[in-house]
Scaffold this motif. Sequence first.
Motif, short mmCIF file in Angstrom:
data_model
loop_
_atom_site.label_atom_id
_atom_site.label_comp_id
_atom_site.label_asym_id
_atom_site.label_seq_id
_atom_site.Cartn_x
_atom_site.Cartn_y
_atom_site.Cartn_z
N TRP A 16 53.44 42.88 66.91
CA TRP A 16 53.76 44.09 67.34
C TRP A 16 54.39 44.95 66.68
O TRP A 16 55.17 44.49 65.76
N LYS A 27 61.31 44.17 76.44
CA LYS A 27 60.24 43.18 76.47
C LYS A 27 60.15 42.22 75.23
O LYS A 27 60.71 42.45 74.24
N HIS A 29 57.94 41.23 73.19
CA HIS A 29 56.86 41.81 72.15
C HIS A 29 58.00 42.41 71.25
O HIS A 29 57.91 42.84 69.96
N GLU A 30 59.00 43.18 71.72
CA GLU A 30 60.01 43.89 71.08
C GLU A 30 61.08 43.08 70.55
O GLU A 30 61.70 43.54 69.56
N ARG A 75 49.65 38.19 72.22
CA ARG A 75 49.36 39.40 72.65
C ARG A 75 49.74 39.59 73.89
O ARG A 75 49.86 40.52 74.64
N TRP A 77 52.67 38.77 75.11
CA TRP A 77 54.33 38.95 75.06
C TRP A 77 54.57 40.36 75.73
O TRP A 77 55.64 40.52 76.45
N LYS A 78 53.65 41.25 75.61
CA LYS A 78 53.97 42.79 76.13
C LYS A 78 54.14 42.78 77.59
O LYS A 78 54.72 43.45 78.37
#
Length: 332
Positions: A16, A27, A29-30, A75, A77-78
């Motif tokens: 990401w 989040k 993904h961050e 994918r 994770w968001k």
Amino acid sequence: MKSFLYPKLNPPSFTWVRPEKGGTISKVHEWIEPLTAESDPAKCKDADVVVVGVPLSRSSISASGASEYPDAFRRMWKGFTTYNLDEDVDLTELTVLDAGDVPMHVTDIPRCHENIIQASEAIHRTFTASKVCAIGGDHSITAMMVKGLHKAKPDQKIGILQFDTHFDLRDLADNGPSNGTPMRNLIESGVVEGSNIYNIGLHGFFNTKDLKEYADKHGVNYITLGRARKKGIVETVKGCLEELSAKVDLIYMTVDMDCLDIAYAPGVPASTPGGMTTAELLDSVLTAAKHPKLNAMDIVCLDPLKDTTVQTTVKLGTHVFLTYLTGVATRK
């Protein structure tokens, strides 16, 4: 961007765009950091958790797309925040690195398994104090990840906590190193003693009697789901951990997603009725993850290609991973 672990590990299959330095992270993904060519080994070695994808499913007895899970996992994770409301834990307290994927050969399964062993050894030698989480892949990867751990730490006795519908003790002569043989593989290779394997979740009509007899002969500890429910799932897990920790130096937890009832996890190669509920598995994983000797785990046999359109099982597998991290965070 190849990291210092290449060629033992390839870059993550999917990454990401991360927020700017100093930006707000809320989040998953961050937050999880991919290893890149710029990653400094000296700064990385103290990571709390290292994640590795193991995209292998050609060694599965039944048709399986479990090799697609590492990518689907990243994918997903968001869709999750880093804050666990139930436990009042923010996972950003942890440093979690995505080390990438173990390279796989298209047709040569023994070579794939050797690659997993080498990658596992490299990770455990590099990140000596980190917890390691492998995202499979079918269940054959467990034997290889544990063998790599054993190579990296040969003086430490390893125990296994297994959540599964199956014994996974099929005959290697008939099945080879498949997803039906990882526990037998570890026993017969001398890496793990049968008496140091604890399997919770067996149920129904999905194991043959000869596998039970092999388990009894080699001292494998198994608790059927019915017995675990009568005692209490959490109490059962605690009891297994207490016994294991008295005998071993390290505990490796393997979560075969087919331990769940088909109603909760349709996206597995061997889905069955009568399995665990979502709550039972998450409570079990959280309880186990809090134990100080549980320092490695995997999530296996999750097939995104068989999942529902809303990716029920992929979401649940990601939830299992974050629940494990929650338990690790509470140790701190």
